[in-house]
Design a protein around this motif. Structure first.
Motif, PDB file in Angstrom:
ATOM      1  N   VAL A  85       1.187  -0.890  -0.224  1.00  0.00           N
ATOM      2  CA  VAL A  85      -0.143   0.549  -0.167  1.00  0.00           C
ATOM      3  C   VAL A  85       0.833   1.418   0.011  1.00  0.00           C
ATOM      4  CG1 VAL A  85      -1.155   1.506   1.010  1.00  0.00           C
ATOM      5  CG2 VAL A  85      -1.625  -1.401   1.809  1.00  0.00           C
ATOM      6  N   VAL A  86       0.716   2.051  -1.186  1.00  0.00           N
ATOM      7  CA  VAL A  86       1.101   3.381  -0.939  1.00  0.00           C
ATOM      8  C   VAL A  86       0.513   4.686  -0.438  1.00  0.00           C
ATOM      9  CG1 VAL A  86       3.080   5.464  -2.747  1.00  0.00           C
ATOM     10  CG2 VAL A  86       2.909   2.145  -2.899  1.00  0.00           C
ATOM     11  N   VAL A  87       0.778   4.946   0.202  1.00  0.00           N
ATOM     12  CA  VAL A  87       0.068   6.333   0.872  1.00  0.00           C
ATOM     13  C   VAL A  87       1.146   7.576   0.524  1.00  0.00           C
ATOM     14  CG1 VAL A  87      -1.401   7.519   2.801  1.00  0.00           C
ATOM     15  CG2 VAL A  87      -1.042   4.738   2.679  1.00  0.00           C
ATOM     16  N   LEU A  88      -0.164   8.653  -0.500  1.00  0.00           N
ATOM     17  CA  LEU A  88       0.368  10.002  -0.269  1.00  0.00           C
ATOM     18  C   LEU A  88      -0.277  11.042   0.723  1.00  0.00           C
ATOM     19  CD1 LEU A  88      -1.368  10.185  -4.079  1.00  0.00           C
ATOM     20  CD2 LEU A  88       0.669   9.830  -3.546  1.00  0.00           C
ATOM     21  N   PHE A  89       1.210  11.448   0.569  1.00  0.00           N
ATOM     22  CA  PHE A  89       1.221  12.719   1.290  1.00  0.00           C
ATOM     23  C   PHE A  89       1.825  13.814   1.434  1.00  0.00           C
ATOM     24  CE2 PHE A  89       1.449   9.771   5.696  1.00  0.00           C
ATOM     25  CZ  PHE A  89       1.575   8.658   4.786  1.00  0.00           C
ATOM     26  N   SER A  90       1.039  14.958   1.939  1.00  0.00           N
ATOM     27  CA  SER A  90       1.336  16.369   1.628  1.00  0.00           C
ATOM     28  C   SER A  90       2.845  16.205   1.676  1.00  0.00           C
ATOM     29  CB  SER A  90       0.541  17.518   2.115  1.00  0.00           C
ATOM     30  OG  SER A  90       1.154  17.424   3.473  1.00  0.00           O
ATOM     31  N   THR A  91       3.046  17.440   0.763  1.00  0.00           N
ATOM     32  CA  THR A  91       4.045  17.763   0.607  1.00  0.00           C
ATOM     33  C   THR A  91       5.083  19.285   1.453  1.00  0.00           C
ATOM     34  OG1 THR A  91       3.921  18.807  -1.077  1.00  0.00           O
ATOM     35  CG2 THR A  91       5.043  16.226  -1.301  1.00  0.00           C
ATOM     36  N   GLY A  92       3.666  19.651   2.363  1.00  0.00           N
ATOM     37  CA  GLY A  92       4.304  20.635   2.876  1.00  0.00           C
ATOM     38  C   GLY A  92       5.641  20.282   3.813  1.00  0.00           C
ATOM     39  N   ASP A 115       9.593   5.610  -6.079  1.00  0.00           N
ATOM     40  CA  ASP A 115      10.825   4.625  -6.651  1.00  0.00           C
ATOM     41  C   ASP A 115      10.808   3.284  -6.944  1.00  0.00           C
ATOM     42  OD1 ASP A 115      12.935   4.529  -4.652  1.00  0.00           O
ATOM     43  OD2 ASP A 115      13.856   6.817  -5.807  1.00  0.00           O
ATOM     44  N   SER A 116      11.950   2.643  -7.877  1.00  0.00           N
ATOM     45  CA  SER A 116      12.270   1.421  -7.699  1.00  0.00           C
ATOM     46  C   SER A 116      12.551   0.528  -6.387  1.00  0.00           C
ATOM     47  CB  SER A 116      12.424   0.581  -9.018  1.00  0.00           C
ATOM     48  OG  SER A 116      13.752   1.575  -8.741  1.00  0.00           O
ATOM     49  N   LEU A 117      13.223   1.929  -5.292  1.00  0.00           N
ATOM     50  CA  LEU A 117      13.965   1.233  -4.402  1.00  0.00           C
ATOM     51  C   LEU A 117      13.068   1.338  -2.862  1.00  0.00           C
ATOM     52  CD1 LEU A 117      16.515   1.244  -2.079  1.00  0.00           C
ATOM     53  CD2 LEU A 117      16.502   3.443  -1.946  1.00  0.00           C
ATOM     54  N   GLN A 153       9.051  -0.905   1.055  1.00  0.00           N
ATOM     55  CA  GLN A 153       7.856  -0.636   1.065  1.00  0.00           C
ATOM     56  C   GLN A 153       7.912  -2.044   1.455  1.00  0.00           C
ATOM     57  OE1 GLN A 153       5.453   1.447   1.617  1.00  0.00           O
ATOM     58  NE2 GLN A 153       4.763   0.417   3.010  1.00  0.00           N
ATOM     59  N   TRP A 154       7.984  -3.297   0.087  1.00  0.00           N
ATOM     60  CA  TRP A 154       7.746  -4.958   0.701  1.00  0.00           C
ATOM     61  C   TRP A 154       8.855  -4.908   1.268  1.00  0.00           C
ATOM     62  CZ3 TRP A 154      11.367  -8.978   0.205  1.00  0.00           C
ATOM     63  CH2 TRP A 154      10.380 -10.478   0.859  1.00  0.00           C
ATOM     64  N   ILE A 155       9.955  -4.739   1.559  1.00  0.00           N
ATOM     65  CA  ILE A 155      10.618  -5.612   3.008  1.00  0.00           C
ATOM     66  C   ILE A 155      10.241  -5.111   3.913  1.00  0.00           C
ATOM     67  CG2 ILE A 155      12.655  -4.698   3.907  1.00  0.00           C
ATOM     68  CD1 ILE A 155      14.508  -4.497   1.808  1.00  0.00           C
ATOM     69  N   TYR A 156       9.332  -4.054   4.599  1.00  0.00           N
ATOM     70  CA  TYR A 156       9.495  -3.674   5.866  1.00  0.00           C
ATOM     71  C   TYR A 156       7.837  -3.697   5.730  1.00  0.00           C
ATOM     72  CZ  TYR A 156       7.250   0.271   9.199  1.00  0.00           C
ATOM     73  OH  TYR A 156       7.059   0.585  11.119  1.00  0.00           O
ATOM     74  N   TYR A 216      13.283   5.393   3.966  1.00  0.00           N
ATOM     75  CA  TYR A 216      12.824   3.946   2.953  1.00  0.00           C
ATOM     76  C   TYR A 216      13.848   5.048   2.037  1.00  0.00           C
ATOM     77  CZ  TYR A 216       7.935   2.541   4.376  1.00  0.00           C
ATOM     78  OH  TYR A 216       7.328   1.903   5.004  1.00  0.00           O
ATOM     79  N   SER A 217      14.813   5.523   1.622  1.00  0.00           N
ATOM     80  CA  SER A 217      15.867   6.189   0.589  1.00  0.00           C
ATOM     81  C   SER A 217      17.426   5.222   0.976  1.00  0.00           C
ATOM     82  CB  SER A 217      15.875   7.163   0.682  1.00  0.00           C
ATOM     83  OG  SER A 217      17.128   7.668   2.238  1.00  0.00           O
ATOM     84  N   LEU A 218      16.972   4.001   2.215  1.00  0.00           N
ATOM     85  CA  LEU A 218      18.121   3.693   2.579  1.00  0.00           C
ATOM     86  C   LEU A 218      18.242   2.364   1.136  1.00  0.00           C
ATOM     87  CD1 LEU A 218      18.104   3.274   6.243  1.00  0.00           C
ATOM     88  CD2 LEU A 218      20.058   4.681   4.597  1.00  0.00           C
ATOM     89  N   ALA A 219      19.404   1.926   1.793  1.00  0.00           N
ATOM     90  CA  ALA A 219      19.432   0.330   0.552  1.00  0.00           C
ATOM     91  C   ALA A 219      18.987  -0.874   1.094  1.00  0.00           C
ATOM     92  CB  ALA A 219      21.328   0.027  -0.310  1.00  0.00           C
ATOM     93  N   PRO A 220      18.804  -1.728   0.813  1.00  0.00           N
ATOM     94  CA  PRO A 220      17.858  -2.307   0.707  1.00  0.00           C
ATOM     95  C   PRO A 220      18.266  -3.044   2.214  1.00  0.00           C
ATOM     96  CG  PRO A 220      17.371  -2.571  -1.191  1.00  0.00           C
ATOM     97  CD  PRO A 220      18.248  -1.530  -0.960  1.00  0.00           C
TER      98      PRO A 220
END
Length: 454
Positions: free
Chosen positions: A6-13, A26-28, A33-36, A55-59
């Motif tokens: 499930v990908v949830v969109l959040f405000s960018t403020g 992105d793919s990473l 997200q699948w790992i989590y 989520y920006s860390l390498a797997p």
């Protein structure tokens, strides 16, 4: 079982420090997200996972960031590298220790076990063979790490055997060996000792492997035929393996029924407690040998207790046998404290077709308890008496009465000074263990593997 992503969109403020961080899209980010989600569903310590992971860390780093501080054995691997870390034994077929010799001060390697017809065995390595160098590099405090890496590299490697003569180490011709597939028969030795009319069975068993269950049953049949009244199970180098094979051995050591509880597997809030009776465990076996309690009963020994020999290399399903036997039969454990793998798990992979994530998780799902509800041996199971196999040089042969662990068991069984005299024939030269390959190999072996409940 499919894990929904499930990908949830959040405000960018502007965000406060308590805002939930949106996954990278992105793919990473999708991999993480699948790992989590997978760990949140299966992981024993899922309740301690951070609510705001990066989520920006390498797997690999992302996975590590989710692990509990007490988790030593969960892992993640790219599908291309699946199979886990190889070891000295899996490459060459032998275990060794490096010790510091008290007389000479030298660092010496000693072969503690060499499986038959393996590269090491064919090169002449046997239990008790000493060596002073690896690839012509003399063992020293500075070279030990390098030597251990070479001896677990899978590359062709050489050692320099040596003998202790006239208070000095005399080098012999170097020998070399390459790696190859190791398929060891884990039922290494079955024998019995006899004294004052009492027979003591002995089984050196090196791995719980279902493909050899027929030979395990045969070993117990031989001991039963000899009408042994005592029994020593030597698990000092046993890193674990099949939980079903473990249950089969338990069923041949003590009286159980199909409904007897083999063990209790405690998971997270979602998985709860899974109670495995003997029948349920045996149904997971891929081997028909000993797959029912009545068949095991036909091989069962008539014992009032069992002696189990352990070391730091005794792990996983081997520890499970020690712990799960205790509610049914007194266990006299001798040797060293075990590894401490009181956990079970299974592989988690992306089940979607086509697969969207190539990573594979090996996560801890359960903590292990016996039928009395006792477990918590993550620091290892402590023996009734600590005994080191390195306390007497040269090393006794596997199964010999003057091996320090076996001698202690026989002394407790017979109270015979004959065993003490046998031990005195070995010079007790103090040595200081520095590295034990069997323990390192067992640490890298999987925890107890159990079928995923549905």
């Amino acid at each position: 079982m499919v894990i929904n992503i499930v990908v949830v969109l959040f405000s960018t403020g502007c965000k406060s420090k308590n805002d939930v961080v949106a996954p990278v899209r992105d793919s990473l980010g999708k991999i993480n997200q699948w790992i989590y989600d997978s760990m949140g569903y299966y992981y024993y310590w899922s309740s301690t996972m951070p609510a705001q992971p990066d989520y920006s860390l390498a797997p690999q780093l992302f996975f590590t960031s989710l692990q509990h501080k007490d988790d030593r054995f969960s892992s993640i691997t790219n599908r291309a590298d699946i199979g886990g870390k190889k070891s000295t034994f899996s490459y060459y077929g032998f275990h060794y220790s490096i010790v510091r010799h008290s007389v000479s001060g030298a660092y010496i390697g000693v072969v503690t076990y060499a499986a038959a017809e393996t590269p090491a065995y064919r090169a002449g390595l046997r239990r008790g063979v000493y060596f002073t160098a690896v690839d012509d590099s003399t063992l020293s405090a500075e070279s030990i790490t390098w030597a251990n890496e070479r001896l677990s590299s899978g590359k062709t490697v050489g050692i320099t055997p040596a003998t202790w003569q006239n208070n000095a180490w005399v080098k012999e011709e170097p020998v070399s060996f390459a790696s190859s597939y190791i398929d060891e028969n884990p039922v290494v030795l079955t024998k019995y000792f006899s004294h004052n009319g009492v027979k003591t069975g002995y089984l050196f068993y090196n791995h719980f492997v279902e493909g050899y269950d027929v030979l395990l049953l045969d070993a117990f049949a031989k001991l039963k035929q000899e009408n042994v009244q005592e029994c020593i199970i030597d698990l000092r180098y046993n890193p674990g393996g099949s939980v079903a094979s473990c249950a089969k051995m338990l069923g041949m050591l003590t009286t159980v029924t199909e409904n007897s509880v083999f063990g209790i597997f405690v998971g997270n809030a979602g998985w709860g407690r899974q109670v495995y009776n003997m029948s349920r465990i045996l149904k997971t076996s891929t081997s028909a040998s000993g797959a029912t309690v009545p068949e095991l009963a036909a091989h069962r020994l008539n014992l009032k207790r069992v002696f189990i020999l352990t070391s730091r290399a005794t792990a996983s399903a081997a520890e499970l046998l020690v712990n799960n036997l205790k509610p049914y039969l007194p266990v006299v454990q001798l040797g060293d404290t075990t590894m401490g793998k009181d956990e079970a798990g299974f592989q988690v992979a992306d089940p979607r077709n086509p697969r969207q994530v190539e990573w594979v998780l090996q996560v801890i799902v359960y903590k292990l308890l016996n039928s009395a509800g006792n477990g918590s041996y993550h620091t290892g199971i402590v023996p009734a008496r600590l005994v080191s196999e390195l306390s007497a040089f040269p090393l006794a042969a596997i199964g010999a009465a003057d091996d320090p662990l076996i001698a202690e068991a026989l002394m407790q069984i017979y109270g015979s000074h004959t065993i003490e005299e046998g031990l005195l024939r070995r010079k007790k030269t103090p040595v200081y263990p520095v590295y034990v390959s069997s323990g390192a190999d067992a640490a890298g072996a999987p925890v107890v593997q159990i079928d995923r409940p549905h």
